[in-house]
Motif scaffolding. Structure first.
Motif, PDB file in Angstrom:
ATOM      1  N   LEU A 101       0.825  -1.210   0.000  1.00 32.69           N
ATOM      2  CA  LEU A 101       0.000   0.000   0.000  1.00 32.69           C
ATOM      3  C   LEU A 101       0.859   1.260   0.000  1.00 32.69           C
ATOM      4  O   LEU A 101       0.675   2.151  -0.820  1.00 32.69           O
ATOM      5  N   LYS A 102       1.789   1.352   0.941  1.00 31.43           N
ATOM      6  CA  LYS A 102       2.532   2.607   1.070  1.00 31.43           C
ATOM      7  C   LYS A 102       3.524   2.804  -0.071  1.00 31.43           C
ATOM      8  O   LYS A 102       3.868   3.944  -0.396  1.00 31.43           O
ATOM      9  N   LEU A 103       3.964   1.701  -0.699  1.00 34.42           N
ATOM     10  CA  LEU A 103       4.812   1.860  -1.889  1.00 34.42           C
ATOM     11  C   LEU A 103       4.043   2.595  -2.978  1.00 34.42           C
ATOM     12  O   LEU A 103       4.613   3.347  -3.755  1.00 34.42           O
ATOM     13  N   GLU A 104       2.730   2.355  -3.045  1.00 38.39           N
ATOM     14  CA  GLU A 104       1.920   3.013  -4.070  1.00 38.39           C
ATOM     15  C   GLU A 104       1.416   4.374  -3.606  1.00 38.39           C
ATOM     16  O   GLU A 104       1.332   5.314  -4.394  1.00 38.39           O
ATOM     17  N   LEU A 105       1.102   4.485  -2.318  1.00 43.10           N
ATOM     18  CA  LEU A 105       0.386   5.678  -1.848  1.00 43.10           C
ATOM     19  C   LEU A 105       1.283   6.803  -1.350  1.00 43.10           C
ATOM     20  O   LEU A 105       0.871   7.958  -1.359  1.00 43.10           O
ATOM     21  N   VAL A 106       2.465   6.475  -0.860  1.00 43.48           N
ATOM     22  CA  VAL A 106       3.274   7.521  -0.210  1.00 43.48           C
ATOM     23  C   VAL A 106       4.530   7.815  -1.023  1.00 43.48           C
ATOM     24  O   VAL A 106       5.399   6.957  -1.179  1.00 43.48           O
ATOM     25  N   GLU A 107       4.582   9.003  -1.544  1.00 40.80           N
ATOM     26  CA  GLU A 107       5.763   9.437  -2.290  1.00 40.80           C
ATOM     27  C   GLU A 107       6.987   9.389  -1.378  1.00 40.80           C
ATOM     28  O   GLU A 107       6.878   9.748  -0.208  1.00 40.80           O
ATOM     29  N   PRO A 108       8.160   9.012  -1.879  1.00 42.56           N
ATOM     30  CA  PRO A 108       8.482   8.611  -3.243  1.00 42.56           C
ATOM     31  C   PRO A 108       8.483   7.103  -3.440  1.00 42.56           C
ATOM     32  O   PRO A 108       9.204   6.613  -4.303  1.00 42.56           O
ATOM     33  N   GLY A 109       7.668   6.379  -2.692  1.00 39.75           N
ATOM     34  CA  GLY A 109       7.579   4.940  -2.928  1.00 39.75           C
ATOM     35  C   GLY A 109       8.752   4.145  -2.395  1.00 39.75           C
ATOM     36  O   GLY A 109       9.053   3.051  -2.877  1.00 39.75           O
ATOM     37  N   LYS A 110       9.449   4.711  -1.404  1.00 40.39           N
ATOM     38  CA  LYS A 110      10.551   4.013  -0.718  1.00 40.39           C
ATOM     39  C   LYS A 110       9.940   3.128   0.363  1.00 40.39           C
ATOM     40  O   LYS A 110       8.972   3.543   1.016  1.00 40.39           O
ATOM     41  N   PRO A 111      10.492   1.939   0.605  1.00 36.98           N
ATOM     42  CA  PRO A 111       9.967   1.143   1.724  1.00 36.98           C
ATOM     43  C   PRO A 111      10.093   1.932   3.023  1.00 36.98           C
ATOM     44  O   PRO A 111      11.070   2.653   3.216  1.00 36.98           O
TER      45      PRO A 111
END
Lengths: 311, 311, 311, 311
Positions: A101-111
């Motif tokens: 989810l957060k890889l897609e939703l939170v810029e810049p997609g860093k773990p």
């Protein structure tokens, strides 16, 4: 203190073992499903090497996610803090360990952190070495040194089983490549092979408690007095263990036990009582959030009885 | 009506062409980035084969996501409705075409519809054939038949470019495998090679408008009177085009133009005026939601002027 | 055609009624829970006013979400297309009708369409009137005119029940205020009172099929030949019904029945066969996605048998 | 150690003050926007009451989210651990402090922890008292006792400003009511009025450092030796501060500074060096994640220089 532990440990193990019934052995890697559901073993190692064990302490298990703590420190040694945190964040997620989810939703997609799967794969990609084989070799030697020097080996059938069925990890890795966390020059299968290798390093609780002991003493093995890991990197590792070492039950474990710990899907848990003990537990039956039900119960019992919470 | 179209079409094309300035040619597949930003071409084909063209109607482009409409119908022919909808849903998503959110959040992790990337990959996996090459060959022949019989070819450099850089599609495909939408027996790279092949079929607006014409006449080519696709499968395809053919601007296009359409990242759009016309447009500059800015403007202009909305 | 309908309708109603067993009467508004679970009634009205009814056609029910179709058209009349679409989008969501995900995740936090709860609340806030009472009065008169002129009334106990328990709608409304979709001058409770009022307008299938008939004939009541709603606004309403009228089972209904429809939590469904019939169904037992199980089955049976799909 | 602090503190404050330029004073509550952007003040209080201050240490500010730490402990005293954790979880979220995502996505819709807004509102609802006024009065007295006994007051204009504009908090509270975290008997506006009251308690860094000192000494004020809070509740509070005290930059702060802390939107930060110091900082300019930019820089500088990390 050590006497109180020595006396009570077998009783506590048996009292916690019943909680194995609340969990299930991990089935997603076929090889793991063979582990004995009711097993529970523990090793507690002190500064001078005194070791208390109880229960099924001779059970061999693979390190799985516990290995992430050590590959993080190796990657920090290879790349420095800045080099690592360019690729992986420092925040707990509240999501499942394999969530995208957060890889897609939170810029810049860093773990978000190095202990969720996406972050651990990114960290593994940073380990130096000319080839996957050389990287795996470096990892194995690093782990062996911290575990006291005795040889460790990969469990080949777990490795093959994991590699063949790890579709979600492949999905994560390609997402990281799309997000440029894994650079163009990096081959996804190469990274995954190193990752599956360190997840399938086989160990027992006594060896793993030695690794925990090194963390408890800030990177120096107190038995040999060898400085194995820079203190700052141990500090970083323990902070992540405290915040997100127990998947998305990390907060609950912090509130109830209050010590840095890291669990794995094989049922192992490494725990640290800073300045005092290195601890390892194994109990293959896992709860809904992926932690050993009996193992968590045992560590909470111990921490409460011994007043180990760091806060 | 056809006279009104004939007279105005060149004017409308030029009026819409200026909207290319609001978009950008897709850059994520390097080969696509070479397309001319300001190009705009259209072909409108009627029941008797009468064809109106205007603008850059000789431009060759790859079908990209437009191909998903036809692979869906081929998969329906190969597997029946039940076989297809076991693997893919029937709902618009409101998310980006390559989003993974609902695969993770909504049980049982089936792609929501056949026109988002995840759904189209699942559909491609259902096409019959003994090998990827045989499947691709079947797809190509199927497309050719619907396009009027003239040979179509793959654009090899787009195919290779797409295959080399499609990390997100690989990530989607492995997620589908983890969710058991792609079965254990299915090789992800095999499915993706068929998928990238049909995305890279090269076409011009006149050929594509013939394909649209077959949809406009419920699966029968009105020129040859050959029945090429079962009417029910065409109905399904057109319904999906209406609801989710224009990525997550499908609703806006339905409100403004009101006709079934499917766009592709190369700037092509196939549109259907049921019982009347097959239409194809190409305009490589894309807006924020992935549709040709000039192409959308042209189709909205046409539909409003000609009162084509099906509602 | 009408004869085929007349003959078969009672049989089809009984065949569909058994599907009520698969659903549950809505319990979240206590007043709604009192509806008879096994009821199923239908009214089909043709151009000349010929009306076929079958089953429990005298059951009174509240319009609930069906009212959103008509408040949308009233808001369009009051504000124009631009005025309405400044506050609400045009896209299906794929999420639950009361979801807040996209309000938080997708800039600028505008509701995705006028038929989800957030969008309908935004639309209600646009209805002209000096006070909530005046707005409700205008809504009631608008609905009455479209329903053929006979007086409609609010169900006061449903209104009070809904108003007292609608915490989620309050939550949505305050989120909209935070996102500035509801402006600073707007009082949330005022908007909600108008919203709950139009949701609790009581009706029977015959009256509701008259409202559907007006939509089937583009805004003109074909019986009186009075032009009641501008054609363009009816077109917009029907397009939204097609894409998102049946909550997040809209796609499935479009594929299976292929006609514009809007359902409500009371078990009512309004459906339109353009140029032919206005239809209303009521069946209080709802499926997992909020639509009348028996009602959906009946409409799919009818549409398939009569070949009503618009595509 | 204290001498090193005394000498360097003014220098460190000035070196950190420049980082105020990277932030913005919170504007969402109009009253807060009046704070001086470049201000930075600090108070460090030791076991015997020795207090070091530097910078703008006389600035008054409202406690805002810092108050959540203390209302949590009051609610624990009123309800016990079980009573509190029935309504609120123990996990960090990785989302924004006012996010509603997990309330919708993660069963059973309980706030993830007591320091995000949703969780803090749930906690406030648990504080005993016959009326909102009585609850607020109990909160104020509780805070005063911990702050050393001198009277604290509410900032009425901040309270009114916050209450008038807190649409998002209202939205959260009604969502909690829908999820039955706030029971039927609870009036949302009543809870919010208590919540806004404790957020608007006005304080200066010296008073706040006394509150932190009590936490540093496990609930006992080391100056008066009065036991003010049960040690277990202080432990719980500090564990949450460590994991989620700095919004979704908590992990980064834990890695860089390594001490329990809680920030507020007014620019205040309370920090604890267990067994040694209570610290309070104020710097109104906030970074993207809601923490005082200068304040965070100052605390990281201090913790690194003094080796305060608890891990």
């Amino acid at each position: 203190m050590i006497e109180q532990l020595r006396t009570n440990l077998p009783l506590w193990v048996e009292a916690s073992r019943v909680h194995a019934r609340e969990g299930q052995v991990a089935a997603y890697i076929p090889e793991l499903a063979k582990a004995p559901r009711d097993a529970l073993g523990i090793s507690i190692m002190g500064r001078d090497g005194t070791t208390l064990t109880a229960g099924d302490n001779s059970l061999l298990f693979t390190m799985q996610s516990i290995s992430k703590v050590f590959t993080l420190m190796l990657a920090l040694s290879d790349n420095g803090e800045e080099g690592v945190f360019e690729k992986v964040g420092m925040e707990p997620t509240g999501d499942d360990f394999n969530s995208m989810l957060k890889l897609e939703l939170v810029e810049p997609g860093k773990p978000f952190n190095p202990l969720i799967n996406a972050g651990a794969i990114a960290v593994t990609s940073l380990i130096h070495g000319a080839s996957p084989a050389e990287k795996s070799e470096r990892v194995l030697r690093y782990f062996q040194d911290i575990a006291g020097g005795a040889p460790l080996t990969y469990n080949e059938s777990v490795f093959r089983s994991e590699s063949a069925t790890a579709h979600r990890n492949r999905s994560l890795a390609y997402f990281l490549k799309d997000n440029e966390v894994l650079g163009e020059e990096i081959d996804v299968e190469d990274v995954l092979s190193v990752y599956f290798q360190h997840c399938s390093i086989e160990i027992n609780v006594e060896q793993l408690s030695r690794m925990a002991l090194v963390l408890a003493f800030d990177g120096t093995d107190p038995i040999t007095e060898r400085e194995l890991i820079p203190r700052r990197y141990v500090q970083i590792a323990k902070t992540f263990m405290m915040m997100c070492g127990m998947y998305n039950a990390s907060g609950e474990f912090a509130i109830r036990a209050g010590i840095p710990a890291k669990s794995g899907v094989s049922g192992g848990i490494l725990a640290v009582v800073p300045g005092q003990f290195g601890i390892a537990v194994v109990g293959p039956a896992l709860g809904a959030k992926g932690n050993s039900t009996a193992g968590v119960h045992l560590l909470e019992t111990l921490s409460t009885a011994m007043d180990w919470s760091i806060l």
